[in-house]
Design an enzyme around this catalytic site. Structure first.
Site, short mmCIF file in Angstrom:
data_model
loop_
_atom_site.label_atom_id
_atom_site.label_comp_id
_atom_site.label_asym_id
_atom_site.label_seq_id
_atom_site.Cartn_x
_atom_site.Cartn_y
_atom_site.Cartn_z
N ASN A 1 0.85 -1.20 0.00
CA ASN A 1 0.00 0.00 0.00
C ASN A 1 0.88 1.24 0.00
OD1 ASN A 1 0.48 0.87 2.85
ND2 ASN A 1 -0.39 -1.15 3.26
N LYS B 1 -14.39 1.79 15.71
CA LYS B 1 -13.15 0.98 15.60
C LYS B 1 -12.45 0.87 16.95
CE LYS B 1 -11.04 1.16 11.71
NZ LYS B 1 -10.32 1.70 10.56
N LYS C 1 -11.82 -2.80 18.39
CA LYS C 1 -10.46 -3.33 18.55
C LYS C 1 -10.04 -3.42 20.01
CE LYS C 1 -8.87 -2.31 13.98
NZ LYS C 1 -7.78 -2.72 13.11
N ASP D 1 -4.55 -5.96 5.01
CA ASP D 1 -5.63 -6.75 5.62
C ASP D 1 -5.58 -8.20 5.16
OD1 ASP D 1 -6.85 -4.76 7.19
OD2 ASP D 1 -7.61 -3.82 5.35
#
Ligand code: C5P
Length: 398
Positions: free
Chosen positions: A208, A337, A341, A276
């Site tokens: 990425n 999130k 998480k 991911d």
């Protein structure tokens, strides 16, 4: 990092003295002033001319040099520095230091000083292992002397084992740690950074666009506040933070295991843009173009490092910080999130192409914690890093 710090570098007589020339250069590059002192035996290995040329300062050589005494007495010389570095630190000089002897310039300076001292030992493996040297090491450690190394390795004498002086950059890192001032001194913080590369075959990978700039800046800001930083990075373009313990990895799985092996920390900051997914079974040989059609890649999910660490029971770092790069409903998504998480804070940012943040030098973030969300104005990535590091210091130290 060492701007205008004064370092008195005592070079004792050992073959590793040649590395001290490189050490002078590395310290000077970082803005330090280096005043060299050579023992008589050191002059058999490096010349006063070479050390004074590299340091840009006079090389001090002998206690009874009356010109030097008129110029700057040994007491003053020993106290004018911010740090005394002994590299190489021979068995002989360590023994003198442990006994408090003062029969040459180096040992006299070391006895007369009230300045912190860092020793990089260098000697034959049997000399290092000898009970006398080990006794001296214990005594000197108890006296508050800091040590870096020695390393294991091949020695100039043909033997192998502990006794080899650490490399100049390891000494620079130890100097930075010893001289670190600031609220995070004595705290260990882990930072992940950069992208991960997930192999398709030996020549291709999935990656990425993360440059690692924000992660490097955060690590550097934490070091500036005195923290010991373990920097686990994927293959990023950004310069590595100076003074960090560097662990370079390629894949998400490697990053997870590097993180798990280094979790006795006061805080962990997960900046890495971890892929991911990985290719479920990367090919061992290069995938060929065939007439029969296109290759099909099956994916497997990568471990979520942030979630794994946030949700561990025993050994969870007291403060776990994650990042959320979002393009839509930034605050809402990042708030969810944080809960999902299980981390303490999320630093959320809008990475829509129009913001120019991805790959740029600025960032506009919102810090989300259980106290709610706090939007910070758009600022440079270094400033974001400094503000975040200051907030971490406040939280850990109060
Ligand atoms: O789920 P998402 O990738 O948006 O979460 C971003 C945060 O989670 C970042 O802090 C990133 O470092 C961390 N992360 C991770 N391991 C993954 C994916 C993300 O640690 N596999």
């Amino acid at each position: 990092m060492l701007t205008d710090k004064r370092i008195l570098l005592i070079i004792a007589g050992g073959i590793a003295a040649y590395k001290s020339l490189e050490l002078i250069r590395r310290l000077r590059e970082r803005g330090a002033w280096v005043t060299p002192v050579l023992t008589r035996a050191a002059e058999e290995f490096v010349t006063p001319l070479s050390v004074s040329s590299l340091s840009g300062e006079k090389a001090y050589r002998d206690l009874f040099d009356l010109t030097d005494e008129a110029d700057m007495g040994h007491i003053q010389l020993s106290r004018s520095a911010d740090l005394i570095v002994v590299a190489p630190g021979t068995a002989d000089l360590m023994a003198k230091m442990a006994l408090g002897m003062a029969n040459d310039l180096a040992s006299t300076l070391l006895l007369a000083t009230d300045t912190p001292v860092l020793v990089a030992p260098a000697m034959n493996v049997r000399m290092w292992d000898h009970p006398a040297t080990q006794r001296n090491l214990r005594q000197l450690t108890a006296d508050g002397i800091a040590f870096v190394g020695p390393n294991d390795g091949d020695m100039a004498c043909g033997e192998f084992g502990p006794g080899r002086m650490v490399e100049p950059m390891e000494i620079v890192q130890a100097v930075q740690e010893v001289m670190a001032e600031g609220p995070l001194q004595g705290r260990r913080i882990l930072v992940t950074s950069g992208p991960t590369h997930e192999p398709i075959d030996p020549v291709r990978y999935i990656a990425n666009r993360s440059s690692g700039a924000q992660g490097s800046a955060i690590a550097q800001a934490l070091i500036k506040l005195g923290a010991e930083v373990i920097f686990v990075t994927g293959p990023a373009d950004a310069a590595r933070p100076e003074g960090a313990t560097l662990i370079e990895v390629e894949t998400a799985q490697e990053m997870l295991s590097a993180v798990q092996q280094n979790l006795s920390v006061d805080a962990a900051v997960f900046c890495a843009a971890v892929a991911d997914w990985r290719v479920a079974s990367a090919s061992d040989s290069k995938i060929k173009k065939t007439k029969g059609g296109l290759p099909v890649l099956a994916f497997a999910e990568n471990p979520d490092i942030l979630a794994t660490v946030s949700q561990m029971g025993d050994g969870r770092p007291p403060l776990v910080v994650g990042f959320a790069a979002e393009t839509d409903d930034v605050i809402e998504n990042a708030t969810a999130k944080r809960i999902r998480k299980g981390c303490d804070w999320i630093v959320a940012n809008d990475v829509s192409p129009a913001t120019g943040i991805m790959g740029g030098s600025e960032n506009a973030v919102t810090l989300i914690s259980d106290a709610g969300s706090e939007a910070w104005p758009r600022m440079g990535k270094v400033e974001v890093a400094e503000k975040l590091a200051a907030r971490i210091a406040e939280t850990l130290v109060g």
